[in-house]
Each structure stands twice: as C-alpha cells, then as structure tokens.
Design an enzyme around this catalytic site. Structure first.
Site, PDB file in Angstrom:
ATOM      1  N   LYS A   1       0.834  -1.194   0.000  1.00 20.60           N
ATOM      2  CA  LYS A   1       0.000   0.000   0.000  1.00 20.60           C
ATOM      3  C   LYS A   1       0.872   1.249   0.000  1.00 20.60           C
ATOM      4  O   LYS A   1       1.715   1.424   0.881  1.00 20.60           O
ATOM      5  CB  LYS A   1      -0.908  -0.008   1.243  1.00 20.60           C
ATOM      6  CG  LYS A   1      -1.720   1.270   1.429  1.00 20.60           C
ATOM      7  CD  LYS A   1      -2.571   1.191   2.692  1.00 20.60           C
ATOM      8  CE  LYS A   1      -3.272   2.500   2.957  1.00 20.60           C
ATOM      9  NZ  LYS A   1      -4.103   2.462   4.185  1.00 20.60           N
TER      10      LYS A   1
ATOM     11  N   THR B   1      -6.133   3.800  10.737  1.00 23.56           N
ATOM     12  CA  THR B   1      -5.377   3.960  11.983  1.00 23.56           C
ATOM     13  C   THR B   1      -5.682   2.902  13.040  1.00 23.56           C
ATOM     14  O   THR B   1      -5.099   2.944  14.123  1.00 23.56           O
ATOM     15  CB  THR B   1      -5.643   5.347  12.590  1.00 23.56           C
ATOM     16  OG1 THR B   1      -7.062   5.551  12.719  1.00 23.56           O
ATOM     17  CG2 THR B   1      -5.061   6.445  11.715  1.00 23.56           C
TER      18      THR B   1
END
Length: 500
Positions: free
Chosen positions: A77, A343
């Site tokens: 990513k 997160t």
C-alpha cells in the site's frame, strides 16, 4: 516492589494476538502470558489497511516479510485515494513518504508554495513519487540512499485481519503463550486494593494475573465493566455509527492503495488483497438506513460478492483513562475511530508501544498509568482532528450529512491548525504526532484548503532557481515512476525471494 510475572489478556482478534506476540517476544520466559478468547465470539476485523508505522511492530516481533505476505494474503500500500470528497467527480491522493526531496534551507513544501507564488503551475501530486507510482499501479520499496528519489517512498500493507490474527496466534503459542478457550463469567477483585485478581470463565477456570489487558473490543469488559471507566462520545464530530462490509471477487490487477469514496451517508472503503477485495460502507444511521447502505455497497462492487453483507455498530469516541489500576485497555476497548485513515492497527500498536515503555512492577505505580493515558490520548485527539478535517472540508457536497459536517463547530486545536496553514503555509506539529507534514499537506490541499503565504525564509531563495529545482524534482519523479515494477510483479517477487 515485585516484578509482574503473570499477564492475562482478555480477547483475541487482532488486538489480543498483537499484544500477546509483542509481550512474548519482548519478555520471553520472564512473563507467563495467558489469553482468554472464545471461538463463539466474532471479531470486528473485516480486512485491514495499515499505515507505515506497522513496520515498527514487524521489527519488534522479528516478522519475516515474505512469510507475512504469504500467510495473510497481503498486498502493498502506497497511500489512500479519496474520491468525491470535496465534490462529486473530484479525487486526490494521500501518499506515504514525502513530497519533493530534501533540499537545504526551508522545508520543501514552502519551496513549492513560493514557486507557485512566483508563477509555477505545478500540482502537489506531481511532487510525490508514491502518488505517481500508485496511479500507474506500480510499487517499490524505499531506497536507503537519500540521494535517490526512491528514498522519498513510504509503504504499508493491506491484509486479511482473520488470517493475520491466526498468524500471530501461531507465533505467540510457539513462544509460550497459553490460550484458553472460553467466555468470561466473572471478574474477581482484591478486597484491599481494588485491583483485578483473576478472570473466571463460564467453565469455572480461574485465570489469576498481576496485570490484565483488555482486548475485548467494543464490549470493554474490564476497562468499561470492572473499572467503570466512562466512554467519551465523539459522534457530534464523527457521526458515522454503522458499517456494512462484504468481500468480493478480484477482477483486475491490484491497485497499491486503499480507496475511500464519499457517499450520501458516509463513505465506502475498498481494500485489495491477494485473494479478494474487501469493501465496506461506513455510514450515519440517522441519514441512511441499513437496507439503503447495503444496497449502495452491493451496487458499487468490482466483482461478485463472496459472502453475505455483515453489519457492524459502533460509536466514535475514547476512554480518557484506558489504564486503570492493573487493567490496560488496548484496541477497541480503549476507544474507536473509524478506519478512514487506516489507523486501527496503529492505535493497537501505539498502546503496545507505550505499555512496553511504561511496563509496571507490582503494585502498579499510578504515575505510569497517568503517563500512558496522557500520551495515548494525545494520539487519539490528533487522529480525531485529522479525521474531522475530511468531513468538514467538503464544500461541494450537498447531502444533509455533509452540509451538517461542513457547518459544525470544530475542536479549537483543528481550527488553529487550519488557520495557521491558510495564513502562513506552516504546519505546526508536535514531535510525537502520528500524521506528519506530508499527510496534513496532502489532505488540506486535497480538500481545497490552500495556503496564501509561506515561510519568509523561502524568500532567501532565487525565484528562478527555486522554480527550476522544484520543476526538476517533478521531472525526476515523472521519469522514475514508469521504471518501477507493477505491483503484482513486485509482490510475487517479494514472496518468492523469501521462499528461496
């Protein structure tokens, strides 16, 4: 003072097994670790996207990247693409790594702002190799040589959360962690101190410990139940309270980024893995019904669904004291922030990091708990502000949810940061904040908040020379990106290299 010798973890899943793995690798035989979980209780994980801080955890536990990629069906990513946020049809990219390159003097983004003021028409994404590579479906790891444009890259992973937890469980049990199958029936407390003394399972097994880690997810059975630590609701800023998730077939080469697409009642995620694509619609139930959300999600899949849609309920917020006496909450039990900037895993490892740094003796020193609570809450508050920015700066969205978010009162900390950037181009960050200059710069500019000024130090630069240097870096990026391998080739090579 006596050493903590026995740790009991309540709950498995990503948080429980990350905690077990980190403690077992850090303490070895000096710590007896027991983890209580039930196969009957599902975990929240529906496919995870991470941010580059994941590399710290991988190094801590001595993880082999090639094995990890194979075991968890992971992909690489390079950042997050935001689609339709400022207005339908708009898109921008939050890249990992940095913009531009390290040059002497003022920070690079002030060079770019000055070059713009001096007439250079160059969009910010042209100055990010990660953004350019992601757009072309390419990937490379960062280079160690600061003179190489590859040194400006950063990366993280997408992986299957269920496979990840199972992988960490195998590593933990091999390191001596004892897993107990069962559900919690009772929490016993020390009559004199009020500390938790043991967990009692429904079968009557007594799990005694010196320190207890609450990884029971939204139920927060220890920190919210036994310790009665209140939950601070942030839904007035972050109103999405539900998600519907479904995996679908892969139908195209892997895109090396997460995609977040704004919808009428929230936003949709897309997370590409080796074996499937994870999808979900995070929404506010006041604005969209469960049936409407499910229909919207199923109508925007790349391929055929692989499982029935799964509904999740949650509330954004935090517990200000996730460490109470000898109970430490890690993961969802300590608070929840929607996965808009990926997160969730970071907040788990943030709690683990701080616990290792402040690991107590017996009895627990309250000052250690106070410090843990203070630094973890700074992390939560900073991420909260960053997420609120995405919802607030949406001038081109007309749906009720987005109009309300655009008009809402913001936290003073976020108001000050936006104002400072608008006026001076400065990004005033504390040294321990998670999201650094490049992240704030990407989202502020991507959502239409632009700077009218820049650091006066940039005026010491010759305008023509500065414009030429900024342009030159964009040219280097444009030439470098097409030379990088496509993501799927890079992934196959990474896994094959580990197998050789």
């Amino acid at each position: 003072m006596e050493r903590v010798r026995r740790v009991v973890i309540l709950g498995g899943g990503t948080a429980g097994w990350m905690t077990a793995t980190a403690l077992s690798r850090s303490f070895g035989a000096a710590l007896a670790i027991t983890l209580l979980e039930s196969e009957e209780i599902g975990t929240v994980g529906v496919g995870e996207a991470t941010i580059p801080t994941i590399h710290w955890f991988n190094e801590l536990i001595g993880l082999d990247e090639a094995e990890f990629l194979r075991e968890t069906k992971a992909t690489f990513k390079l950042g997050i693409e935001f689609v339709d946020w400022t207005a339908p049809g708009d898109r921008y990219f939050h890249p990992f790594g940095q913009f531009g390159a390290a040059l002497p003097g003022v920070a690079f983004h002030h060079r770019w702002l000055k070059a713009q003021a001096d007439g250079l028409d160059l969009p910010l994404p042209a100055l990010s190799l990660a953004a350019r590579a992601a757009a072309e479906g390419r990937f490379a790891r960062p280079a160690g040589d600061a003179r190489s444009i590859l040194s400006t890259l950063g990366y993280a992973y997408h992986f299957d959360a269920g496979l990840y937890a199972a992988y960490l469980r195998r590593l933990s049990e091999a390191a001596g962690v004892r897993r107990v199958e069962g559900k919690l029936r009772e929490v016993t407390r020390d009559a004199e101190t009020g500390d938790v003394a043991a967990l009692v399972t429904e079968r009557g097994e007594v799990l005694e410990g010196d320190l207890f880690i609450d990884c029971s997810g939204f139920r927060a059975l220890l920190i919210g139940g036994a310790m009665e630590e209140p939950f601070e609701d942030w839904s007035h800023w972050l109103p999405c309270d539900r998600a519907v998730a479904v995996p679908c077939e892969r139908v195209a080469p892997t895109t090396p980024f997460t995609r977040a697409t704004a919808r009428a009642g929230g936003w949709q995620w897309r997370i590409p893995l080796q074996h499937r694509t994870g999808n979900g619609y995070v929404y506010a139930s006041d604005h969209v019904s469960d049936d409407e959300a499910t229909a919207t999600l199923l109508g925007h899949l790349d391929g055929a669904p692989l499982a029935p849609p799964r509904l999740l309920r949650f509330t954004a917020g935090t517990r200000r004291r996730p460490w109470r006496r000898n109970v430490v909450a890690i993961g969802l039990s300590s608070g929840f922030l929607e996965p808009l900037e990926s997160t969730s895993i970071h907040l788990i490892q943030s709690g683990i990091t701080k616990l290792l740094t402040l690991f107590p003796d017996r009895p627990v020193d309250p000052a250690l708990a106070d410090r843990f609570n203070a630094v973890l809450q700074r992390d939560m508050d900073g991420i909260r502000d960053f997420l609120i920015l995405h919802y607030h700066a949406t001038p081109g969205r007309t749906e009720p949810l987005w109009r309300q978010r655009h008009a809402m009162a913001l936290p003073d900390t976020l108001v000050a940061r936006i104002d400072q950037y608008r006026r001076t181009g400065r990004l005033i960050l504390d040294s321990d904040e998670l999201f650094r200059e490049a992240s704030w710069l990407a989202v502020l500019n991507g959502q239409g908040i632009t700077a009218s000024g820049y650091n006066p130090l940039a005026d010491a630069l010759d305008p023509a020379t500065n414009r030429a240097q900024v342009r030159q870096i964009a040219d280097v990026i444009a030439r470098a990106a097409p030379t990088l391998p496509f993501h799927d080739a890079a992934l196959a090579d990474a896994m094959a290299a580990g197998a050789r």
